[in-house]
Design an enzyme around this catalytic site. Sequence first.
Site, PDB file in Angstrom:
ATOM      1  N   ARG A   1       0.810  -1.222   0.000  1.00  0.00           N
ATOM      2  CA  ARG A   1       0.000   0.000   0.000  1.00  0.00           C
ATOM      3  C   ARG A   1       0.844   1.273   0.000  1.00  0.00           C
ATOM      4  O   ARG A   1       0.437   2.287   0.559  1.00  0.00           O
ATOM      5  CB  ARG A   1      -0.976   0.031   1.180  1.00  0.00           C
ATOM      6  CG  ARG A   1      -1.957  -1.136   1.217  1.00  0.00           C
ATOM      7  CD  ARG A   1      -3.082  -0.913   0.228  1.00  0.00           C
ATOM      8  NE  ARG A   1      -4.124  -1.914   0.409  1.00  0.00           N
ATOM      9  CZ  ARG A   1      -5.320  -1.636   0.899  1.00  0.00           C
ATOM     10  NH1 ARG A   1      -5.633  -0.410   1.240  1.00  0.00           N
ATOM     11  NH2 ARG A   1      -6.215  -2.580   1.005  1.00  0.00           N
TER      12      ARG A   1
ATOM     13  N   ASP B   1      -6.622  -2.824  -7.527  1.00  0.00           N
ATOM     14  CA  ASP B   1      -7.226  -3.341  -6.296  1.00  0.00           C
ATOM     15  C   ASP B   1      -7.585  -4.807  -6.525  1.00  0.00           C
ATOM     16  O   ASP B   1      -7.792  -5.237  -7.664  1.00  0.00           O
ATOM     17  CB  ASP B   1      -8.470  -2.553  -5.899  1.00  0.00           C
ATOM     18  CG  ASP B   1      -8.875  -2.901  -4.456  1.00  0.00           C
ATOM     19  OD1 ASP B   1      -8.265  -2.334  -3.527  1.00  0.00           O
ATOM     20  OD2 ASP B   1      -9.754  -3.756  -4.268  1.00  0.00           O
TER      21      ASP B   1
ATOM     22  N   TYR C   1     -15.087 -11.275   0.408  1.00  0.00           N
ATOM     23  CA  TYR C   1     -15.815 -10.069  -0.026  1.00  0.00           C
ATOM     24  C   TYR C   1     -17.102 -10.438  -0.768  1.00  0.00           C
ATOM     25  O   TYR C   1     -18.139  -9.800  -0.595  1.00  0.00           O
ATOM     26  CB  TYR C   1     -14.923  -9.188  -0.909  1.00  0.00           C
ATOM     27  CG  TYR C   1     -13.905  -8.413  -0.097  1.00  0.00           C
ATOM     28  CD1 TYR C   1     -14.307  -7.350   0.715  1.00  0.00           C
ATOM     29  CD2 TYR C   1     -12.560  -8.743  -0.107  1.00  0.00           C
ATOM     30  CE1 TYR C   1     -13.393  -6.641   1.481  1.00  0.00           C
ATOM     31  CE2 TYR C   1     -11.635  -8.045   0.657  1.00  0.00           C
ATOM     32  CZ  TYR C   1     -12.062  -6.996   1.442  1.00  0.00           C
ATOM     33  OH  TYR C   1     -11.160  -6.301   2.211  1.00  0.00           O
TER      34      TYR C   1
ATOM     35  N   ARG D   1      -6.198  12.061  -7.222  1.00  0.00           N
ATOM     36  CA  ARG D   1      -7.465  11.325  -7.156  1.00  0.00           C
ATOM     37  C   ARG D   1      -8.697  12.221  -7.007  1.00  0.00           C
ATOM     38  O   ARG D   1      -9.827  11.734  -7.102  1.00  0.00           O
ATOM     39  CB  ARG D   1      -7.412  10.321  -5.988  1.00  0.00           C
ATOM     40  CG  ARG D   1      -6.743   8.989  -6.295  1.00  0.00           C
ATOM     41  CD  ARG D   1      -7.632   8.082  -7.147  1.00  0.00           C
ATOM     42  NE  ARG D   1      -9.011   8.090  -6.674  1.00  0.00           N
ATOM     43  CZ  ARG D   1      -9.460   7.439  -5.615  1.00  0.00           C
ATOM     44  NH1 ARG D   1      -8.649   6.697  -4.918  1.00  0.00           N
ATOM     45  NH2 ARG D   1     -10.723   7.519  -5.243  1.00  0.00           N
TER      46      ARG D   1
ATOM     47  N   ARG E   1      -3.300   6.630   0.024  1.00  0.00           N
ATOM     48  CA  ARG E   1      -3.755   7.779   0.811  1.00  0.00           C
ATOM     49  C   ARG E   1      -2.749   8.407   1.739  1.00  0.00           C
ATOM     50  O   ARG E   1      -2.994   9.494   2.251  1.00  0.00           O
ATOM     51  CB  ARG E   1      -5.007   7.379   1.594  1.00  0.00           C
ATOM     52  CG  ARG E   1      -6.198   7.186   0.686  1.00  0.00           C
ATOM     53  CD  ARG E   1      -7.322   6.553   1.425  1.00  0.00           C
ATOM     54  NE  ARG E   1      -6.896   5.273   1.960  1.00  0.00           N
ATOM     55  CZ  ARG E   1      -7.590   4.553   2.824  1.00  0.00           C
ATOM     56  NH1 ARG E   1      -8.737   4.993   3.259  1.00  0.00           N
ATOM     57  NH2 ARG E   1      -7.134   3.397   3.248  1.00  0.00           N
TER      58      ARG E   1
HETATM   59  O1  CP3 Z   1      -0.040  -1.449  -2.471  1.00  0.00           O
HETATM   60  C1  CP3 Z   1      -0.318  -0.497  -3.235  1.00  0.00           C
HETATM   61  O2  CP3 Z   1       0.032   0.657  -2.983  1.00  0.00           O
HETATM   62  C2  CP3 Z   1      -1.041  -0.795  -4.510  1.00  0.00           C
HETATM   63  C3  CP3 Z   1      -2.419  -0.611  -4.487  1.00  0.00           C
HETATM   64  C4  CP3 Z   1      -3.356  -1.529  -3.726  1.00  0.00           C
HETATM   65  C5  CP3 Z   1      -4.659  -1.084  -3.408  1.00  0.00           C
HETATM   66  N1  CP3 Z   1      -5.341  -2.141  -2.886  1.00  0.00           N
HETATM   67  C6  CP3 Z   1      -5.162   0.272  -3.654  1.00  0.00           C
HETATM   68  C7  CP3 Z   1      -6.283   0.763  -2.824  1.00  0.00           C
HETATM   69  C8  CP3 Z   1      -3.255  -2.862  -3.328  1.00  0.00           C
HETATM   70  C9  CP3 Z   1      -2.059  -3.810  -3.410  1.00  0.00           C
HETATM   71  C10 CP3 Z   1      -4.512  -3.236  -2.803  1.00  0.00           C
HETATM   72  C11 CP3 Z   1      -4.822  -4.593  -2.340  1.00  0.00           C
HETATM   73  C12 CP3 Z   1      -6.010  -4.802  -1.508  1.00  0.00           C
HETATM   74  N2  CP3 Z   1      -7.252  -4.245  -1.613  1.00  0.00           N
HETATM   75  C13 CP3 Z   1      -6.061  -5.756  -0.474  1.00  0.00           C
HETATM   76  C14 CP3 Z   1      -4.909  -6.648  -0.077  1.00  0.00           C
HETATM   77  C15 CP3 Z   1      -3.905  -5.894   0.703  1.00  0.00           C
HETATM   78  C16 CP3 Z   1      -4.231  -5.702   2.153  1.00  0.00           C
HETATM   79  O3  CP3 Z   1      -4.233  -4.544   2.579  1.00  0.00           O
HETATM   80  O4  CP3 Z   1      -4.479  -6.699   2.839  1.00  0.00           O
HETATM   81  C17 CP3 Z   1      -7.343  -5.715   0.071  1.00  0.00           C
HETATM   82  C18 CP3 Z   1      -7.831  -6.561   1.217  1.00  0.00           C
HETATM   83  C19 CP3 Z   1      -8.095  -4.769  -0.662  1.00  0.00           C
HETATM   84  C20 CP3 Z   1      -9.517  -4.384  -0.481  1.00  0.00           C
HETATM   85  C21 CP3 Z   1      -9.620  -2.946  -0.198  1.00  0.00           C
HETATM   86  N3  CP3 Z   1      -9.620  -1.952  -1.167  1.00  0.00           N
HETATM   87  C22 CP3 Z   1      -9.608  -2.285   1.062  1.00  0.00           C
HETATM   88  C23 CP3 Z   1      -9.609  -2.989   2.404  1.00  0.00           C
HETATM   89  C24 CP3 Z   1      -9.602  -0.905   0.822  1.00  0.00           C
HETATM   90  C25 CP3 Z   1      -9.512   0.224   1.827  1.00  0.00           C
HETATM   91  C26 CP3 Z   1     -10.841   0.777   2.186  1.00  0.00           C
HETATM   92  C27 CP3 Z   1     -10.684   2.131   2.848  1.00  0.00           C
HETATM   93  O5  CP3 Z   1     -10.936   3.131   2.178  1.00  0.00           O
HETATM   94  O6  CP3 Z   1     -10.317   2.168   4.035  1.00  0.00           O
HETATM   95  C28 CP3 Z   1      -9.619  -0.726  -0.575  1.00  0.00           C
HETATM   96  C29 CP3 Z   1      -9.580   0.548  -1.278  1.00  0.00           C
HETATM   97  C30 CP3 Z   1      -8.237   0.916  -1.777  1.00  0.00           C
HETATM   98  N4  CP3 Z   1      -7.421   0.094  -2.502  1.00  0.00           N
HETATM   99  C31 CP3 Z   1      -7.605   2.170  -1.623  1.00  0.00           C
HETATM  100  C32 CP3 Z   1      -6.375   2.096  -2.289  1.00  0.00           C
HETATM  101  C33 CP3 Z   1      -5.351   3.178  -2.475  1.00  0.00           C
HETATM  102  C34 CP3 Z   1      -8.191   3.383  -0.885  1.00  0.00           C
HETATM  103  C35 CP3 Z   1      -9.231   4.008  -1.774  1.00  0.00           C
HETATM  104  C36 CP3 Z   1      -8.986   5.445  -2.057  1.00  0.00           C
HETATM  105  O7  CP3 Z   1      -7.832   5.925  -2.074  1.00  0.00           O
HETATM  106  O8  CP3 Z   1      -9.977   6.114  -2.356  1.00  0.00           O
END
Ligand code: CP3
Length: 410
Positions: A97, A146, A221, A110, A101
């Site tokens: 990640r 994602d 999910y 974004r 953010r």
């Molecule tokens: O690692 C990176 O920087 C690459 C991008 C990445 C995202 N999601 C971008 C994202 C990666 C590798 C993921 C994987 C992901 N997504 C996982 C596995 C990794 C982990 O953390 O265990 C999981 C479980 C998800 C599902 C998911 N998508 C979650 C839990 C969330 C966060 C929700 C929140 O807003 O709190 C997302 C959204 C997400 N995916 C964001 C980003 C940058 C935030 C959305 C935003 O910026 O508007």
Amino acid sequence: MPVTVPSASDSSEQARRPAHGTIAAMTDDLALATASAPSNVTASPPATASPPAAASPPATAGADAPGAAARSAARDSAFVRACHREPVPHTPVWFMRQAGRALPEYRALRQGTEMLQACTTPDLVTEITLQPVRRYGVDAAIFFSDIVVPLKAVGVELDIVPGVGPVVAQPFRTEADLDRLPALTPEHVPYITESVRALTSELGATPLIGFAGAPFTLASYLVEGGPSKNHAATKALMYGRPDLWSALLDRLATITLGFLRVQVDAGVSAVQLFDSWVGALPAADYRAYVQPHSARVLAAVADVPRIHFGVGTGELLHDMGQAGADVVGVDWRVPLADAVRRIGPDKAVQGNLDPTLVFAPHDVVARKVRETLESGRAAEGHVFNLGHGVLPETDPDALLRVVELVHAGL
Ligand code: CP3
């Protein structure tokens, strides 16, 4: 057999390293020992129309395979070498990640664009992926996407709700829902191929990591309809309808391996299979209900190093390695030296600084980084990372200091 499903929701790589500070300067010296093709990450604007990497592939078997030419430029990087358990000039480091953010430049970019929209727009994917590489000088980029992108691509109605996570319109319930999960082909995700090609061209000798969600975590999910603390509906399906569970994970494995294949064929240097929530299972059930499906995914991308990671998986580390990982990701709960013993030989490890530790005073961070590096020496290969993703409130400068400490080996 009927099953009661509770409702959802309980809830040249070195060239671009920042050259400020003595530690960065020291690591540049170290890095010169293995410098390969120069990278233009720092200097260039986001590229979308550039040709694929111009590096000529080595004359080895498989060099003509799709993506191999783009990969060859990063083959000698510290990250790829550590994944292969080869000697490295310094321990490579990147952060799960790292794009997202915690970065003001990410938030600015974004503005007004929804998450899934951003994931399907190559200009944005490319720029967001490069942002943390420029800022931190990490040893690898992770592709901005994602884990639910492939599900959306094959037609599953879902959204990523800010502050919540993925939310599925119609949760998975019966055999009929299997029809909503067709195999993924490259035609479903042209924006992935385009983005990976633009990125590998831009990154040069810095490796790009592709990724996907593992079948169990995706199933969670789909079955819960959104994020879940206890995965109760998921487990009810798994234990109550093992036949349907197996069919569901089989579909998800096919989608996931299709998604990873697209990334590998377009040129990523490694892949990470995130099974973030599989730590909810005991080892025997992991082996019975999950491992064969994850193994099928990992076997389909054996031409690149495969990292396999989950949270709270201390009891599963050995079995996750045996699913076919080259590198086993470890969260912060198990010291790396213990993890190495649990995992067994012939694997590298990745991890495992507690992501909350970067909120501690600098001397504490420095001590913990040192302890992590020392513990990681028990492994045949160590990729430094956090034990889970970067938290949104993280100060980017704290991560920059971690990178500098890791590179200096301090
Ligand atoms: O690692 C990176 O920087 C690459 C991008 C990445 C995202 N999601 C971008 C994202 C990666 C590798 C993921 C994987 C992901 N997504 C996982 C596995 C990794 C982990 O953390 O265990 C999981 C479980 C998800 C599902 C998911 N998508 C979650 C839990 C969330 C966060 C929700 C929140 O807003 O709190 C997302 C959204 C997400 N995916 C964001 C980003 C940058 C935030 C959305 C935003 O910026 O508007």
